[in-house]
Motif scaffolding. Sequence first.
Motif, PDB file in Angstrom:
ATOM      1  N   GLY A   8       0.991  -1.068  -0.059  1.00 59.34           N
ATOM      2  CA  GLY A   8      -0.687  -0.903   0.257  1.00 59.34           C
ATOM      3  C   GLY A   8       0.695   1.051   0.056  1.00 59.34           C
ATOM      4  N   PRO A  11      -1.288   7.170   1.562  1.00 55.85           N
ATOM      5  CA  PRO A  11      -0.568   8.409   2.281  1.00 55.85           C
ATOM      6  C   PRO A  11       0.378   7.321   3.652  1.00 55.85           C
ATOM      7  CG  PRO A  11      -2.420   8.853   2.326  1.00 55.85           C
ATOM      8  CD  PRO A  11      -2.580   7.495   1.995  1.00 55.85           C
ATOM      9  N   ALA A  12      -0.261   6.030   4.210  1.00 54.96           N
ATOM     10  CA  ALA A  12       0.882   5.840   5.699  1.00 54.96           C
ATOM     11  C   ALA A  12       1.305   4.765   4.521  1.00 54.96           C
ATOM     12  CB  ALA A  12       0.082   4.857   5.541  1.00 54.96           C
ATOM     13  N   ASP A  30       1.730  -1.435  -4.590  1.00 52.74           N
ATOM     14  CA  ASP A  30       0.272  -0.669  -4.589  1.00 52.74           C
ATOM     15  C   ASP A  30      -0.456  -1.348  -6.047  1.00 52.74           C
ATOM     16  OD1 ASP A  30      -1.381   1.697  -3.250  1.00 52.74           O
ATOM     17  OD2 ASP A  30      -2.206   1.097  -4.929  1.00 52.74           O
ATOM     18  N   ARG A  31      -1.444  -1.561  -5.898  1.00 55.22           N
ATOM     19  CA  ARG A  31      -2.611  -2.026  -7.020  1.00 55.22           C
ATOM     20  C   ARG A  31      -2.620  -0.936  -8.237  1.00 55.22           C
ATOM     21  NH1 ARG A  31      -7.745  -2.829  -3.682  1.00 55.22           N
ATOM     22  NH2 ARG A  31      -7.932  -1.221  -3.396  1.00 55.22           N
ATOM     23  N   ARG A  32      -2.573   0.370  -6.990  1.00 52.01           N
ATOM     24  CA  ARG A  32      -2.854   1.987  -8.120  1.00 52.01           C
ATOM     25  C   ARG A  32      -1.648   1.941  -8.773  1.00 52.01           C
ATOM     26  NH1 ARG A  32      -5.041   6.630  -5.027  1.00 52.01           N
ATOM     27  NH2 ARG A  32      -4.102   5.086  -3.533  1.00 52.01           N
ATOM     28  N   GLY A  47     -12.691  12.264   0.628  1.00 52.51           N
ATOM     29  CA  GLY A  47     -13.721  13.566   0.629  1.00 52.51           C
ATOM     30  C   GLY A  47     -12.210  14.599   0.049  1.00 52.51           C
ATOM     31  N   GLY A  48     -11.209  14.357   0.749  1.00 53.65           N
ATOM     32  CA  GLY A  48      -9.441  15.251  -0.367  1.00 53.65           C
ATOM     33  C   GLY A  48     -10.115  16.410   0.865  1.00 53.65           C
ATOM     34  N   LEU A  49     -10.010  16.924   2.069  1.00 56.04           N
ATOM     35  CA  LEU A  49      -9.441  17.581   2.268  1.00 56.04           C
ATOM     36  C   LEU A  49      -8.550  17.134   3.912  1.00 56.04           C
ATOM     37  CD1 LEU A  49     -13.508  18.844   3.516  1.00 56.04           C
ATOM     38  CD2 LEU A  49     -11.505  19.299   1.685  1.00 56.04           C
ATOM     39  N   ARG A 100      -7.267  14.047  -4.082  1.00 51.58           N
ATOM     40  CA  ARG A 100      -6.829  12.698  -3.764  1.00 51.58           C
ATOM     41  C   ARG A 100      -5.887  12.640  -4.254  1.00 51.58           C
ATOM     42  NH1 ARG A 100      -7.176   9.682   0.831  1.00 51.58           N
ATOM     43  NH2 ARG A 100      -5.238   7.776   0.461  1.00 51.58           N
ATOM     44  N   THR A 121       0.293  -3.309  -8.806  1.00 50.02           N
ATOM     45  CA  THR A 121       0.900  -5.336  -8.497  1.00 50.02           C
ATOM     46  C   THR A 121      -0.229  -5.577  -6.855  1.00 50.02           C
ATOM     47  OG1 THR A 121       3.118  -4.540  -8.721  1.00 50.02           O
ATOM     48  CG2 THR A 121       2.830  -6.057  -7.311  1.00 50.02           C
ATOM     49  N   PHE A 123      -1.230  -7.492  -3.851  1.00 51.51           N
ATOM     50  CA  PHE A 123      -0.619  -8.224  -2.845  1.00 51.51           C
ATOM     51  C   PHE A 123      -1.307  -9.318  -2.650  1.00 51.51           C
ATOM     52  CE2 PHE A 123      -1.330  -9.521   1.595  1.00 51.51           C
ATOM     53  CZ  PHE A 123      -0.002 -10.159   1.185  1.00 51.51           C
ATOM     54  N   GLY A 273      -2.041   3.147   9.131  1.00 51.74           N
ATOM     55  CA  GLY A 273      -2.650   3.393   8.969  1.00 51.74           C
ATOM     56  C   GLY A 273      -4.044   3.031   9.174  1.00 51.74           C
ATOM     57  N   GLU A 274      -4.995   3.143   7.685  1.00 54.03           N
ATOM     58  CA  GLU A 274      -6.212   2.549   7.719  1.00 54.03           C
ATOM     59  C   GLU A 274      -6.238   1.161   8.124  1.00 54.03           C
ATOM     60  OE1 GLU A 274      -9.193   4.985   6.112  1.00 54.03           O
ATOM     61  OE2 GLU A 274     -11.189   3.462   7.023  1.00 54.03           O
ATOM     62  N   GLY A 286      -8.552  10.753   8.640  1.00 53.08           N
ATOM     63  CA  GLY A 286      -8.107   9.729   8.441  1.00 53.08           C
ATOM     64  C   GLY A 286      -6.253  10.095   7.842  1.00 53.08           C
ATOM     65  N   LEU A 287      -6.105  11.094   7.121  1.00 54.62           N
ATOM     66  CA  LEU A 287      -5.028  11.071   6.459  1.00 54.62           C
ATOM     67  C   LEU A 287      -3.246  11.712   7.764  1.00 54.62           C
ATOM     68  CD1 LEU A 287      -5.154  13.816   3.891  1.00 54.62           C
ATOM     69  CD2 LEU A 287      -5.020  11.650   4.275  1.00 54.62           C
TER      70      LEU A 287
HETATM   71  C1  LIG Z   1     -15.164   8.084   1.486  1.00 53.56           C
HETATM   72  C2  LIG Z   1     -14.249   8.994   2.358  1.00 53.56           C
HETATM   73  C3  LIG Z   1     -14.133  10.154   2.476  1.00 53.56           C
HETATM   74  C4  LIG Z   1     -12.960  10.620   3.288  1.00 53.56           C
HETATM   75  N1  LIG Z   1     -12.306  12.007   3.273  1.00 53.56           N
HETATM   76  C5  LIG Z   1     -11.885  11.996   4.043  1.00 53.56           C
HETATM   77  C6  LIG Z   1     -11.042  13.142   4.083  1.00 53.56           C
HETATM   78  O1  LIG Z   1     -11.491  14.399   3.572  1.00 53.56           O
HETATM   79  N2  LIG Z   1     -10.104  13.308   4.935  1.00 53.56           N
HETATM   80  C7  LIG Z   1      -8.856  12.725   6.238  1.00 53.56           C
HETATM   81  O2  LIG Z   1      -8.208  12.924   6.407  1.00 53.56           O
HETATM   82  N3  LIG Z   1      -9.821  11.243   5.610  1.00 53.56           N
HETATM   83  C8  LIG Z   1     -10.402  10.909   5.127  1.00 53.56           C
HETATM   84  N4  LIG Z   1     -10.690   9.837   5.268  1.00 53.56           N
HETATM   85  C9  LIG Z   1     -10.475   9.090   5.259  1.00 53.56           C
HETATM   86  C10 LIG Z   1      -8.650   8.353   5.033  1.00 53.56           C
HETATM   87  O3  LIG Z   1      -9.348   8.242   3.090  1.00 53.56           O
HETATM   88  C11 LIG Z   1      -7.842   7.357   5.523  1.00 53.56           C
HETATM   89  O4  LIG Z   1      -8.005   7.384   6.409  1.00 53.56           O
HETATM   90  C12 LIG Z   1      -6.691   7.033   4.478  1.00 53.56           C
HETATM   91  O5  LIG Z   1      -6.575   7.264   3.284  1.00 53.56           O
HETATM   92  C13 LIG Z   1      -5.565   5.933   5.165  1.00 53.56           C
HETATM   93  O6  LIG Z   1      -4.769   6.065   4.620  1.00 53.56           O
HETATM   94  P1  LIG Z   1      -3.872   4.607   4.721  1.00 53.56           P
HETATM   95  O7  LIG Z   1      -2.756   5.208   3.856  1.00 53.56           O
HETATM   96  O8  LIG Z   1      -3.721   4.077   5.514  1.00 53.56           O
HETATM   97  O9  LIG Z   1      -4.753   3.962   3.127  1.00 53.56           O
HETATM   98  P2  LIG Z   1      -5.436   3.709   1.929  1.00 53.56           P
HETATM   99  O10 LIG Z   1      -5.400   5.812   1.644  1.00 53.56           O
HETATM  100  O11 LIG Z   1      -6.478   3.824   1.393  1.00 53.56           O
HETATM  101  O12 LIG Z   1      -3.896   3.605   0.667  1.00 53.56           O
HETATM  102  C14 LIG Z   1      -3.598   2.408   1.053  1.00 53.56           C
HETATM  103  C15 LIG Z   1      -3.396   1.714  -0.147  1.00 53.56           C
HETATM  104  O13 LIG Z   1      -2.917  -0.097  -0.355  1.00 53.56           O
HETATM  105  C16 LIG Z   1      -3.366  -0.278  -1.745  1.00 53.56           C
HETATM  106  N5  LIG Z   1      -3.918  -1.514  -1.592  1.00 53.56           N
HETATM  107  C17 LIG Z   1      -4.871  -2.015  -1.063  1.00 53.56           C
HETATM  108  N6  LIG Z   1      -5.298  -3.659  -0.732  1.00 53.56           N
HETATM  109  C18 LIG Z   1      -4.001  -3.687  -2.047  1.00 53.56           C
HETATM  110  C19 LIG Z   1      -3.530  -4.772  -2.352  1.00 53.56           C
HETATM  111  N7  LIG Z   1      -3.995  -6.486  -1.663  1.00 53.56           N
HETATM  112  N8  LIG Z   1      -1.982  -4.809  -2.546  1.00 53.56           N
HETATM  113  C20 LIG Z   1      -1.442  -4.191  -3.589  1.00 53.56           C
HETATM  114  N9  LIG Z   1      -2.512  -2.156  -2.932  1.00 53.56           N
HETATM  115  C21 LIG Z   1      -3.130  -2.585  -1.954  1.00 53.56           C
HETATM  116  C22 LIG Z   1      -4.338   0.778  -2.096  1.00 53.56           C
HETATM  117  O14 LIG Z   1      -4.735   0.702  -3.972  1.00 53.56           O
HETATM  118  C23 LIG Z   1      -4.251   2.204  -1.561  1.00 53.56           C
HETATM  119  O15 LIG Z   1      -2.976   2.498  -2.344  1.00 53.56           O
HETATM  120  C24 LIG Z   1     -12.190   9.133   4.183  1.00 53.56           C
HETATM  121  C25 LIG Z   1     -12.205   7.873   3.721  1.00 53.56           C
HETATM  122  C26 LIG Z   1     -13.614   7.590   2.467  1.00 53.56           C
HETATM  123  C27 LIG Z   1     -13.676   6.009   2.624  1.00 53.56           C
END
Ligand SMILES: Cc1cc2nc3c(=O)[nH]c(=O)nc-3n(C[C@H](O)[C@H](O)[C@H](O)COP(=O)(O)OP(=O)(O)OC[C@H]3O[C@@H](n4cnc5c(N)ncnc54)[C@H](O)[C@@H]3O)c2cc1C
Length: 356
Positions: A8, A11-12, A30-32, A47-49, A100, A121, A123, A273-274, A286-287
């Motif tokens: 992943g 951001p984390a 990352d798959r993206r 939401g991208g805030l 975002r 890619t 996982f 992260g999440e 969550g950021l």
């Molecule tokens: C609708 C919505 C609105 C939100 N709005 C806000 C906001 O405005 N402000 C804010 O602070 N937070 C917001 N959040 C929360 C925030 O988006 C997340 O908490 C934050 O993105 C978590 O970051 P992360 O890096 O832990 O996970 P993510 O950002 O979810 O990143 C996880 C990464 O892992 C990759 N991945 C997942 N599974 C696999 C796999 N099997 N193989 C390879 N790659 C994989 C994904 O492609 C992704 O790039 C929102 C959440 C949602 C659902």
Amino acid sequence: MYDITIVGAGPAGSTLARLLGKDYKILLLDRRDLISYKKGSFEKCCGGLIAPDAQYMLAKLGVGVPKEVLVGPQLFNVRTIDFQNKMERFYQRHYINIDRQKFDIWLVSLIPSNVDIRCGTLFKSYEVKKETIVVNFLSDGKSFTEETKFLVGADGANSILRRLLTGSKFHETYISVQEWFKVNQNQPYFSAIFDSEVSDFYSWTIPKEDYLIVGAAIKPKDNVSQKFELLKEKLINYGYELNKSKKKNGAFMLRPQNARQIFIGKDNILLIGEAAGWISPTSAEGLSYAFRSAIALAKSFASSPGNLLGEYYKETSGLRINIMQKNLKSPFMYNPLIRKVVLKSGLLSMNVEEQN
Ligand SMILES: Cc1cc2nc3c(=O)[nH]c(=O)nc-3n(C[C@H](O)[C@H](O)[C@H](O)COP(=O)(O)OP(=O)(O)OC[C@H]3O[C@@H](n4cnc5c(N)ncnc54)[C@H](O)[C@@H]3O)c2cc1C
């Protein structure tokens, strides 16, 4: 053989790779596609805030957001709408409004060049061997394996690593839906909407240039699409312009009810992260949690790689207290009677002279 494999690059994951990239041999999956921006590519539903807590973490990380990542308008207040109590208030709060997908790509661009980043890619699984962990993933339809000493799950709310490790789902999981509407005149605020007919959490609107996002976090057992339609109907009756729908997407969203629900990993597999459950249970911000947990794990690698899990637990004690405090604050936002008293008092609210 890698020292650390991170699943992943949100951001984390990208923050951890940036902080440790110079000192360790890292594989980031990352798959993206997060190397270059392509309109319409698969993006994280968000939401991208950037809320004040996340702004603080960006300051701690010593980075400034480039203008290409920003979208208008920049927001200085929250319009709180309580449909149940038929009340509305404005509160001053500064958010940085971003695209975002561009934000995530920018974070990845900060990672040192020696980190092996593999986008597109997926996982799939892992196997623990005597000294190492074998990681299995798919790329271009082909299966690959790599060996690593540590495996980090930064794979978000629907973390496959968390499910493989715990064998269960996160306690409180919501389905978030966001629909984008083309609008003639946008609103200069973020609206937070409370209505238990729609959700026991909350709904929102966020302006993005010529679009208005309508979003809601709804329990999967409720009829999600029916509840979302009800929300839109209520917003239209309230004066929102929601006739030209452009796109709709969804994602899981976690809501930790107490710090014990956070799962940080096992042995040499750590979650940040999440994926671990780090997210605000009151605002779904969550950021800042993604950044804070990544920094905590980076510090643990630097100070005590022999007792990583114990050190990471210690480094995240402040985050656990934060989750506890947010849950204590929760009834003031989510109990309709208490919320009515708070909104009626007008405490900390402001008058807005001119509304669009
Ligand atoms: C609708 C919505 C609105 C939100 N709005 C806000 C906001 O405005 N402000 C804010 O602070 N937070 C917001 N959040 C929360 C925030 O988006 C997340 O908490 C934050 O993105 C978590 O970051 P992360 O890096 O832990 O996970 P993510 O950002 O979810 O990143 C996880 C990464 O892992 C990759 N991945 C997942 N599974 C696999 C796999 N099997 N193989 C390879 N790659 C994989 C994904 O492609 C992704 O790039 C929102 C959440 C949602 C659902």
